[in-house]
Design a protein around this motif. Structure first.
Motif, mmCIF file in Angstrom:
data_model
loop_
_atom_site.group_PDB
_atom_site.id
_atom_site.type_symbol
_atom_site.label_atom_id
_atom_site.label_comp_id
_atom_site.label_asym_id
_atom_site.label_seq_id
_atom_site.Cartn_x
_atom_site.Cartn_y
_atom_site.Cartn_z
ATOM 1 N N ASP A 111 0.833 -1.206 0.000
ATOM 2 C CA ASP A 111 0.000 0.000 0.000
ATOM 3 C C ASP A 111 0.860 1.245 0.000
ATOM 4 N N LEU A 112 1.929 1.199 0.829
ATOM 5 C CA LEU A 112 2.779 2.371 0.950
ATOM 6 C C LEU A 112 3.452 2.680 -0.374
ATOM 7 N N ILE A 113 3.932 1.617 -1.059
ATOM 8 C CA ILE A 113 4.622 1.857 -2.328
ATOM 9 C C ILE A 113 3.656 2.434 -3.350
ATOM 10 N N SER A 114 2.426 1.886 -3.382
ATOM 11 C CA SER A 114 1.520 2.443 -4.391
ATOM 12 C C SER A 114 1.113 3.863 -4.033
ATOM 13 N N LEU A 115 0.991 4.156 -2.730
ATOM 14 C CA LEU A 115 0.693 5.532 -2.334
ATOM 15 C C LEU A 115 1.810 6.473 -2.756
ATOM 16 N N PHE A 116 3.048 5.968 -2.605
ATOM 17 C CA PHE A 116 4.225 6.765 -2.960
ATOM 18 C C PHE A 116 4.215 7.117 -4.449
ATOM 19 N N VAL A 117 4.043 6.079 -5.280
ATOM 20 C CA VAL A 117 4.039 6.294 -6.727
ATOM 21 C C VAL A 117 2.866 7.187 -7.125
ATOM 22 N N LYS A 118 1.727 6.955 -6.473
ATOM 23 C CA LYS A 118 0.537 7.729 -6.783
ATOM 24 C C LYS A 118 0.775 9.203 -6.474
ATOM 25 N N SER A 119 1.398 9.493 -5.315
ATOM 26 C CA SER A 119 1.540 10.906 -4.965
ATOM 27 C C SER A 119 2.620 11.586 -5.799
ATOM 28 N N ILE A 120 3.539 10.801 -6.379
ATOM 29 C CA ILE A 120 4.512 11.441 -7.268
ATOM 30 C C ILE A 120 3.887 11.747 -8.625
ATOM 31 N N PHE A 121 3.252 10.740 -9.232
ATOM 32 C CA PHE A 121 2.840 10.904 -10.623
ATOM 33 C C PHE A 121 1.356 11.232 -10.792
ATOM 34 N N VAL A 122 0.497 10.399 -10.230
ATOM 35 C CA VAL A 122 -0.925 10.565 -10.517
ATOM 36 C C VAL A 122 -1.466 11.835 -9.870
ATOM 37 N N ASP A 123 -1.170 12.036 -8.579
ATOM 38 C CA ASP A 123 -1.657 13.224 -7.876
ATOM 39 C C ASP A 123 -0.559 14.270 -7.782
ATOM 40 N N ASN A 124 0.156 14.474 -8.863
ATOM 41 C CA ASN A 124 1.256 15.431 -8.815
ATOM 42 C C ASN A 124 0.768 16.807 -8.353
ATOM 43 N N MET A 125 1.488 17.366 -7.371
ATOM 44 C CA MET A 125 1.104 18.648 -6.772
ATOM 45 C C MET A 125 0.918 19.748 -7.808
ATOM 46 N N ILE A 126 1.830 19.807 -8.771
ATOM 47 C CA ILE A 126 1.761 20.895 -9.744
ATOM 48 C C ILE A 126 0.706 20.616 -10.805
ATOM 49 N N PHE A 127 0.805 19.451 -11.440
ATOM 50 C CA PHE A 127 0.004 19.250 -12.643
ATOM 51 C C PHE A 127 -1.434 18.852 -12.344
ATOM 52 N N ALA A 128 -1.686 18.254 -11.186
ATOM 53 C CA ALA A 128 -3.059 17.880 -10.906
ATOM 54 C C ALA A 128 -3.747 18.886 -9.994
ATOM 55 N N TYR A 129 -2.991 19.579 -9.126
ATOM 56 C CA TYR A 129 -3.635 20.473 -8.164
ATOM 57 C C TYR A 129 -3.127 21.907 -8.200
ATOM 58 N N PHE A 130 -2.165 22.218 -9.032
ATOM 59 C CA PHE A 130 -1.639 23.594 -9.139
ATOM 60 C C PHE A 130 -1.109 24.130 -7.826
ATOM 61 N N LEU A 131 -0.517 23.313 -6.992
ATOM 62 C CA LEU A 131 -0.041 23.851 -5.714
ATOM 63 C C LEU A 131 1.423 24.241 -5.827
ATOM 64 N N GLY A 132 1.766 25.363 -5.228
ATOM 65 C CA GLY A 132 3.147 25.837 -5.274
ATOM 66 C C GLY A 132 3.510 26.458 -6.597
ATOM 67 N N MET A 133 2.486 26.966 -7.313
ATOM 68 C CA MET A 133 2.733 27.546 -8.630
ATOM 69 C C MET A 133 3.634 28.767 -8.580
ATOM 70 N N CYS A 134 3.459 29.620 -7.566
ATOM 71 C CA CYS A 134 4.163 30.907 -7.575
ATOM 72 C C CYS A 134 5.663 30.691 -7.603
ATOM 73 N N SER A 135 6.178 29.915 -6.652
ATOM 74 C CA SER A 135 7.624 29.720 -6.651
ATOM 75 C C SER A 135 8.036 28.802 -7.802
ATOM 76 N N PHE A 136 7.104 27.932 -8.226
ATOM 77 C CA PHE A 136 7.387 27.057 -9.363
ATOM 78 C C PHE A 136 7.711 27.886 -10.606
#
Lengths: 205, 206
Positions: A3-28
Motif C-alpha cells: 500500500d505504501l509503495i503504491s501511495l508513494f508512486v501515486k503521490s509522485i505521478f498521478v496526484d502530482n502537486m503541480i500538474f493535478a492540483y496547481f499547488l506551489g505555482m508561484c515559486s514554481f
C-alpha cells in the motif's frame, strides 16, 4: 508495505502537486529559470514536506480531530478543534521553516548559502500547506502513510520544477512571439506538461 | 484620492497576469463559474481586511517577526471565511475543498501586506487590498467562464448550448471535455497573458 509503495508512486505521478492540483505555482514559475536553483528549491520542498506532513498528522490525530483529545481523559472526548487546523498547520510550517533555517545556518553554512534564500520562500509555498490539508482531508490512517504521502508529493514537485527549468533553459534559444515571451509561454508549457502527466491519470494503484 | 490605486491592480498591474501572484490556489477552482465566483469574493474579502488590519498594526509589529504576525492575521480571516462558507454555502465549500485553506498561502495577500499595507494608512490599504482581490477575481471568473461554457456547455449550471445541438439528441455538437482538465486552465491563462501583453506593449519583458 505494498500500500505504501503504491501511495508513494501515486503521490509522485498521478496526484502530482503541480500538474493535478496547481499547488506551489508561484515559486514554481518564479524559480524555474535555471536547473541549479530549481534543484535547490526542489530539495528544500521535499525535506520540508517530508517533515511537516507527519508533524501535522500527529497534531491532527491527537489534538485537532473530533474526539482526538480523549487521551487527556473522558471529559475531553467530545471536543472538536478542527476549526483551528488552518492556523495550527501554518504555525507549525512557519516555525519549522524558521527552525531549519537557523539550524542549517549554524551547522552547515555551505548548504545554507545554497538553500538559504529558498527557505523563507517555502513558508508561504502552497504545496507545503496543501500537503497538510490534503493529508487531513483524505484521512490517512497511519503515520507511515502520512510520511510517504509527504515525501512522495515533495518528489513529484521536485521532478516538475527541475523538468520545467530544463525546458526553460533550452527555450532561451527559440523564437517566441514577443508578447508571449517569458510568462505566457511558460504557462502554456506547463499546460502541455500537464497534458503529458494526464497520461498517468487512468492508472489504478 | 488617486484613482490609480483602484484601476491599476485591475488592469495594468493585474496580480495574476502581470505580477504572477496567487495562481497557486486559483486555477483549480475554475472548472465551474459558481465556485470561481465564491473563491473570488472570499479572496477579495481576505485581501482587503488583512491589509486593513496589518495597516492598523503597522507601527506596533516588530520587524523581525512580521511574517508570523501577518500569517496569523490572514489565517484568522481565512478561518472566518471557511466557517461562513460551511454555514451558508455548504455545497460550494465542499467543491472548493482544501483551496479555501490555501487562501492563507495565497501570495497576493502577503504580497500586498508587505508591499503596501505596512507603509500606508488604513483606508488606502483597504482599498488597495480590495482592488487587488478584484483584479484576481476578474481573471478567475474569465477563465471559469470559458472553461464552463466550452467544457460543459453551461454557465452557473444553466444550459447555454441548446440541448438539440448535442449528438445524443441527433445534433452535431459535443462538449470539449479537454477544458475540464487541469492543464487547460494553465493554457487559457497563458493566452490571457499573451493578449494583455500584446495590447500593452510597454509591459513586454525581455
Amino acid at each position: 508495505m505494498q500500500d505504501l509503495i503504491s501511495l508513494f508512486v501515486k503521490s509522485i505521478f498521478v496526484d502530482n502537486m503541480i500538474f493535478a492540483y496547481f499547488l506551489g505555482m508561484c515559486s514554481f514559475l518564479a524559480v524555474s529559470k535555471n536547473v541549479k536553483t530549481a534543484v535547490g528549491l526542489g530539495a528544500a520542498v521535499i525535506f520540508v514536506l517530508g517533515v511537516t506532513v507527519p508533524l501535522n498528522y500527529m497534531l491532527n490525530e491527537y489534538v485537532l480531530k473530533a474526539g482526538a483529545l480523549s487521551w487527556l481523559g473522558a471529559e475531553y472526548a467530545d471536543i472538536d478543534l478542527s476549526f483551528l487546523s488552518f492556523i495550527i498547520f501554518i504555525a507549525v510550517i512557519a516555525a519549522f521553516v524558521q527552525l531549519v533555517e537557523m539550524v542549517v545556518e549554524k551547522f552547515a553554512p555551505a548548504l545554507y548559502s545554497q538553500l538559504g534564500i529558498f527557505l523563507p520562500l517555502i513558508a508561504v509555498n502552497c504545496a507545503i500547506m496543501g500537503g497538510s490539508l490534503f493529508m487531513q482531508q483524505r484521512g490517512y490512517e497511519t503515520l507511515a502513510e502520512a510520511t510517504t504521502f509527504g515525501l512522495g508529493s515533495g518528489i513529484g514537485w521536485f521532478l516538475a520544477i527541475v523538468s520545467l527549468a530544463a525546458i526553460r533553459e533550452k527555450l532561451a534559444y527559440s523564437n517566441v512571439p514577443a508578447p508571449l515571451k517569458g510568462l505566457g509561454i511558460t504557462f502554456i508549457i506547463v499546460g502541455l506538461m500537464g497534458i503529458a502527466f494526464m497520461g498517468f491519470m487512468g492508472i489504478q494503484l | 484620492m488617486d484613482k490609480s490605486i483602484i484601476t491599476n491592480p485591475i488592469l495594468k498591474n493585474n496580480p495574476v497576469t502581470v505580477l504572477v501572484l496567487g495562481i497557486c490556489s486559483a486555477l483549480a477552482v475554475t472548472v465551474k463559474l459558481e465556485p470561481a465566483c465564491v473563491m473570488a469574493i472570499s479572496v477579495t474579502a481576505v485581501t482587503g481586511f488583512s491589509s486593513l488590519i496589518a495597516s492598523l498594526l503597522r507601527n506596533t509589529i516588530p520587524n523581525r517577526i512580521r511574517i508570523i504576525v501577518q500569517l496569523v492575521i490572514v489565517a484568522l480571516l481565512v478561518i472566518l471565511v471557511d466557517q461562513i462558507l460551511k454555514a451558508f454555502a455548504y455545497d460550494v465549500s465542499k467543491q472548493l475543498s482544501v483551496y479555501v485553506g490555501l487562501i492563507i498561502t495565497n501570495c497576493i495577500i502577503m504580497g500586498r501586506i508587505e508591499a503596501f499595507a505596512l507603509g500606508n494608512k488604513p483606508l488606502p490599504s483597504l482599498i488597495d487590498g480590495l482592488a487587488n482581490g478584484a483584479g484576481y477575481g476578474l481573471i478567475l471568473i474569465a477563465i471559469a467562464f470559458i472553461r464552463e461554457l466550452i467544457g460543459s456547455g453551461t454557465l452557473f449550471g444553466f444550459q447555454i448550448i441548446p440541448e438539440s445541438w448535442y449528438m445524443a439528441n441527433g445534433g452535431w455538437y459535443l462538449n470539449n471535455g479537454m477544458f475540464i482538465m487541469p492543464p487547460m486552465a494553465l493554457i487559457i491563462t497563458g493566452c490571457f497573458i499573451w493578449l494583455q501583453r500584446s495590447f500593452q506593449k510597454d509591459e513586454v519583458k525581455k
